[in-house]
Design a protein around this motif. Structure first.
Motif, PDB file in Angstrom:
ATOM      1  N   GLY A 175       0.774  -1.187  -0.116  1.00  0.00           N
ATOM      2  CA  GLY A 175       0.137   0.196   0.024  1.00  0.00           C
ATOM      3  C   GLY A 175       0.868   1.290  -0.004  1.00  0.00           C
ATOM      4  O   GLY A 175       0.501   2.166  -0.752  1.00  0.00           O
ATOM      5  N   SER A 192       2.563   7.084   2.142  1.00  0.00           N
ATOM      6  CA  SER A 192       3.371   6.612   1.193  1.00  0.00           C
ATOM      7  C   SER A 192       4.972   6.525   1.414  1.00  0.00           C
ATOM      8  O   SER A 192       5.479   7.209   2.287  1.00  0.00           O
ATOM      9  N   LEU A 210      -3.969  -1.036   2.749  1.00  0.00           N
ATOM     10  CA  LEU A 210      -3.476  -0.424   1.488  1.00  0.00           C
ATOM     11  C   LEU A 210      -3.747   1.043   1.328  1.00  0.00           C
ATOM     12  O   LEU A 210      -3.044   1.784   0.668  1.00  0.00           O
ATOM     13  N   THR A 211      -4.557   1.721   1.838  1.00  0.00           N
ATOM     14  CA  THR A 211      -5.017   3.020   1.728  1.00  0.00           C
ATOM     15  C   THR A 211      -4.822   4.139   2.758  1.00  0.00           C
ATOM     16  O   THR A 211      -4.537   5.154   2.338  1.00  0.00           O
ATOM     17  N   LEU A 218       1.868   2.075  -3.875  1.00  0.00           N
ATOM     18  CA  LEU A 218       0.948   2.165  -4.564  1.00  0.00           C
ATOM     19  C   LEU A 218       0.086   3.559  -4.383  1.00  0.00           C
ATOM     20  O   LEU A 218       0.033   4.227  -3.341  1.00  0.00           O
ATOM     21  N   ARG A 266      -4.676   1.810  -5.452  1.00  0.00           N
ATOM     22  CA  ARG A 266      -4.745   1.295  -4.098  1.00  0.00           C
ATOM     23  C   ARG A 266      -6.173   1.107  -3.776  1.00  0.00           C
ATOM     24  O   ARG A 266      -6.422   0.058  -3.194  1.00  0.00           O
ATOM     25  N   THR A 267      -6.994   1.985  -4.003  1.00  0.00           N
ATOM     26  CA  THR A 267      -8.610   1.769  -3.730  1.00  0.00           C
ATOM     27  C   THR A 267      -9.121   0.619  -4.478  1.00  0.00           C
ATOM     28  O   THR A 267     -10.104  -0.204  -4.046  1.00  0.00           O
TER      29      THR A 267
END
Length: 130
Positions: free
Chosen positions: A36, A64, A59-60, A39, A44-45
């Protein structure tokens, strides 16, 4: 289609040869956190929507990454999160990412792979896109 937690963990547990479910769950958590972070945007979503909703924040919502990771560095980053050796980290990465590749369609998987440095396709059980 949104995978159930049980189905996803069964696949990771079988692929990774984990004796107990908790080990598979830990592998999923760590690998998805690292993935995550690497991406951006809809990829990601879109991927998060295909996985059990419990995994969406991994993941979201994480920060970053500041720089892309080579496949070896990706494995090392997972290993550092769970304090395991490189072989165990590689097993976690490949069992989780191969399971992710099963639930993602080819177009999404291609988009994910283009966000990662060359060589990551093998971790997903695929060949590098051309």
């Amino acid at each position: 289609m949104n995978e159930s937690v049980e189905v996803l963990l069964d696949r990771v547990q079988e692929r990774g040869g984990y004796k107990i479910r908790r080990e598979a769950a830990g592998a999923v958590r760590c690998v998805l956190e690292v993935l995550g972070a690497h991406l951006v945007g809809d990829d990601r979503t879109d991927l998060a929507r295909l996985l059990p909703h419990q995994y969406e924040p991994l993941l979201t919502e994480g920060p970053s990454a500041s720089e892309p990771l080579t496949p070896a560095a990706f494995i090392a980053a997972v290993g550092a999160r769970v304090d395991v050796d490189a072989g165990q980290a590689r097993r976690a990465v490949t069992s989780v990412l191969a399971t992710v590749a099963e639930v993602a369609d080819d177009a999404l998987l291609r988009r994910i792979l283009t966000q990662l440095p060359p060589g990551h396709a093998g971790l997903f059980g695929r060949t590098d896109p051309t």
